[in-house]
Design a protein around this motif. Structure first.
Motif, PDB file in Angstrom:
ATOM      1  N   ARG A  26       2.905  65.697  -6.138  1.00 33.80           N
ATOM      2  CA  ARG A  26       4.310  65.846  -5.743  1.00 33.80           C
ATOM      3  C   ARG A  26       4.865  64.438  -5.682  1.00 33.80           C
ATOM      4  N   ILE A  27       5.909  64.190  -6.469  1.00 32.49           N
ATOM      5  CA  ILE A  27       6.412  62.831  -6.636  1.00 32.49           C
ATOM      6  C   ILE A  27       7.923  62.804  -6.410  1.00 32.49           C
ATOM      7  N   GLY A  28       8.392  61.885  -5.579  1.00 34.03           N
ATOM      8  CA  GLY A  28       9.830  61.668  -5.404  1.00 34.03           C
ATOM      9  C   GLY A  28      10.273  60.599  -6.395  1.00 34.03           C
ATOM     10  N   ILE A  29      11.299  60.900  -7.173  1.00 37.87           N
ATOM     11  CA  ILE A  29      11.741  59.980  -8.225  1.00 37.87           C
ATOM     12  C   ILE A  29      13.228  59.677  -8.057  1.00 37.87           C
ATOM     13  N   VAL A  30      13.561  58.386  -8.147  1.00 37.78           N
ATOM     14  CA  VAL A  30      14.949  57.964  -8.291  1.00 37.78           C
ATOM     15  C   VAL A  30      15.009  57.237  -9.620  1.00 37.78           C
ATOM     16  N   GLN A  31      15.795  57.804 -10.534  1.00 36.60           N
ATOM     17  CA  GLN A  31      15.852  57.311 -11.910  1.00 36.60           C
ATOM     18  C   GLN A  31      17.245  56.757 -12.157  1.00 36.60           C
ATOM     19  N   THR A  32      17.318  55.488 -12.559  1.00 37.32           N
ATOM     20  CA  THR A  32      18.605  54.836 -12.795  1.00 37.32           C
ATOM     21  C   THR A  32      18.700  54.444 -14.258  1.00 37.32           C
ATOM     22  N   TYR A  33      19.762  54.910 -14.917  1.00 32.85           N
ATOM     23  CA  TYR A  33      19.966  54.567 -16.324  1.00 32.85           C
ATOM     24  C   TYR A  33      20.646  53.214 -16.426  1.00 32.85           C
ATOM     25  N   ASN A  39      20.363  49.746 -31.147  1.00 30.95           N
ATOM     26  CA  ASN A  39      20.167  50.998 -31.889  1.00 30.95           C
ATOM     27  C   ASN A  39      20.207  52.238 -30.997  1.00 30.95           C
ATOM     28  N   GLY A  40      21.002  52.190 -29.923  1.00 29.96           N
ATOM     29  CA  GLY A  40      21.133  53.366 -29.061  1.00 29.96           C
ATOM     30  C   GLY A  40      19.915  53.638 -28.200  1.00 29.96           C
ATOM     31  N   LEU A  41      19.079  52.635 -28.020  1.00 29.38           N
ATOM     32  CA  LEU A  41      17.874  52.775 -27.201  1.00 29.38           C
ATOM     33  C   LEU A  41      18.280  53.128 -25.775  1.00 29.38           C
ATOM     34  N   GLN A  42      17.729  54.222 -25.237  1.00 30.65           N
ATOM     35  CA  GLN A  42      17.999  54.593 -23.848  1.00 30.65           C
ATOM     36  C   GLN A  42      17.067  53.786 -22.953  1.00 30.65           C
ATOM     37  N   ARG A  43      17.622  53.162 -21.929  1.00 30.67           N
ATOM     38  CA  ARG A  43      16.835  52.338 -21.007  1.00 30.67           C
ATOM     39  C   ARG A  43      17.015  52.878 -19.594  1.00 30.67           C
ATOM     40  N   ARG A  44      15.913  52.866 -18.825  1.00 32.44           N
ATOM     41  CA  ARG A  44      16.004  53.323 -17.439  1.00 32.44           C
ATOM     42  C   ARG A  44      14.929  52.637 -16.614  1.00 32.44           C
ATOM     43  N   VAL A  45      15.166  52.648 -15.290  1.00 34.61           N
ATOM     44  CA  VAL A  45      14.143  52.227 -14.331  1.00 34.61           C
ATOM     45  C   VAL A  45      13.937  53.388 -13.376  1.00 34.61           C
ATOM     46  N   ARG A  46      12.728  53.447 -12.843  1.00 32.82           N
ATOM     47  CA  ARG A  46      12.395  54.498 -11.880  1.00 32.82           C
ATOM     48  C   ARG A  46      11.700  53.900 -10.677  1.00 32.82           C
ATOM     49  N   PHE A  88      22.825  48.779 -14.308  1.00 32.87           N
ATOM     50  CA  PHE A  88      23.004  50.235 -14.274  1.00 32.87           C
ATOM     51  C   PHE A  88      24.272  50.655 -15.003  1.00 32.87           C
ATOM     52  N   ARG A  89      24.222  51.870 -15.552  1.00 31.26           N
ATOM     53  CA  ARG A  89      25.394  52.441 -16.230  1.00 31.26           C
ATOM     54  C   ARG A  89      26.341  52.988 -15.179  1.00 31.26           C
ATOM     55  N   LYS A  90      27.551  52.471 -15.170  1.00 37.82           N
ATOM     56  CA  LYS A  90      28.543  52.886 -14.165  1.00 37.82           C
ATOM     57  C   LYS A  90      28.977  54.336 -14.360  1.00 37.82           C
ATOM     58  N   ASP A  91      28.811  54.887 -15.577  1.00 39.81           N
ATOM     59  CA  ASP A  91      29.229  56.266 -15.853  1.00 39.81           C
ATOM     60  C   ASP A  91      28.150  57.283 -15.505  1.00 39.81           C
ATOM     61  N   CYS A  92      27.022  56.816 -14.978  1.00 43.91           N
ATOM     62  CA  CYS A  92      25.911  57.729 -14.730  1.00 43.91           C
ATOM     63  C   CYS A  92      25.241  57.404 -13.395  1.00 43.91           C
ATOM     64  N   PRO A  93      25.462  58.248 -12.378  1.00 40.81           N
ATOM     65  CA  PRO A  93      24.809  57.985 -11.093  1.00 40.81           C
ATOM     66  C   PRO A  93      23.291  58.124 -11.204  1.00 40.81           C
ATOM     67  N   PRO A  94      22.551  57.502 -10.316  1.00 38.58           N
ATOM     68  CA  PRO A  94      21.091  57.664 -10.337  1.00 38.58           C
ATOM     69  C   PRO A  94      20.693  59.135 -10.175  1.00 38.58           C
ATOM     70  N   ALA A 155      20.445  62.529 -17.318  1.00 34.23           N
ATOM     71  CA  ALA A 155      21.693  61.780 -17.213  1.00 34.23           C
ATOM     72  C   ALA A 155      22.880  62.733 -17.067  1.00 34.23           C
ATOM     73  N   ALA A 156      22.910  63.803 -17.860  1.00 39.14           N
ATOM     74  CA  ALA A 156      24.015  64.767 -17.790  1.00 39.14           C
ATOM     75  C   ALA A 156      24.010  65.510 -16.458  1.00 39.14           C
ATOM     76  N   LEU A 157      22.831  65.884 -15.976  1.00 35.62           N
ATOM     77  CA  LEU A 157      22.747  66.577 -14.685  1.00 35.62           C
ATOM     78  C   LEU A 157      23.225  65.668 -13.550  1.00 35.62           C
ATOM     79  N   ALA A 158      22.853  64.389 -13.620  1.00 40.33           N
ATOM     80  CA  ALA A 158      23.276  63.442 -12.578  1.00 40.33           C
ATOM     81  C   ALA A 158      24.789  63.268 -12.602  1.00 40.33           C
ATOM     82  N   ARG A 159      25.367  63.144 -13.806  1.00 43.11           N
ATOM     83  CA  ARG A 159      26.824  62.989 -13.917  1.00 43.11           C
ATOM     84  C   ARG A 159      27.547  64.208 -13.353  1.00 43.11           C
TER      85      ARG A 159
END
Length: 172
Positions: A26-33, A39-46, A88-94, A155-159
């Motif tokens: 069981r893992i608690g995750i906070v993921q920030t885009y 080349n459209g590479l998606q980057r995130r930290v967790r 962090f992407r301002k258009d996408c909350p963690p 990302a879409a669910l967070a937005r």
């Protein structure tokens, strides 16, 4: 970072009774885009909290198809995590979620639950090939495959702060 390919299917499920699943972790995750890379590479930290022990990861993903992506991930220090958070992407909350990893007939499923819903969740399974047969857990009601539906990306669910089935702003 070497090239790693991930083949993953994603399913919208009814929020199951996790006590009847063979939960291994069981893992608690906070993921920030972060702002996109070249080349459209998606980057995130967790920030990943498992039993009070917190680790940090940096991930880059390149989407090759709806179920296949090139993924490179590495553990980072808390200092590097804090520095990367400034991108962090301002258009996408963690994204905040609790992930339950459970075994069913030799398959390791990941069930992601979100604070905005106690009725729906996302279940993922990494595959050896895109057409691999899946033996679904009998205690989980699968509503549909959402692997190629971008509305169900983290990302879409967070937005949205909700699943597409839910009325915006309505907690269930």
């Amino acid at each position: 970072m070497g090239k790693n390919y991930e083949i993953e299917r994603k399913f919208l499920v009814e929020f199951p009774d996790v006590s009847v699943l063979d939960v291994k972790r069981r893992i608690g995750i906070v993921q920030t885009y972060l702002r996109s890379g070249e080349n459209g590479l998606q980057r995130r930290v967790r920030s990943v909290d498992e039993n009070g022990s917190v680790k940090y990861t940096y991930t880059e993903k390149l989407f090759l198809s709806p179920v296949t992506r090139e993924e490179n991930e590495r553990e980072i220090s808390s200092e590097e995590y804090k520095v990367l958070l400034s991108e962090f992407r301002k258009d996408c909350p963690p994204v905040e979620k609790v992930r339950y990893c459970f075994d069913y007939h030799g398959q390791l499923f990941e069930l992601d639950t979100y604070p905005f819903s106690d009725k729906l969740a996302i279940m993922e399974l990494e595959l050896a090939s895109p057409d691999q047969e899946i033996d679904f857990p009998e205690n989980v009601r699968v509503l549909r495959d959402v692997s190629s539906d971008h509305r169900y990306s983290n990302a879409a669910l967070a937005r949205a702060g909700a699943f597409p089935e839910q009325k915006i702003g309505e907690k269930d």
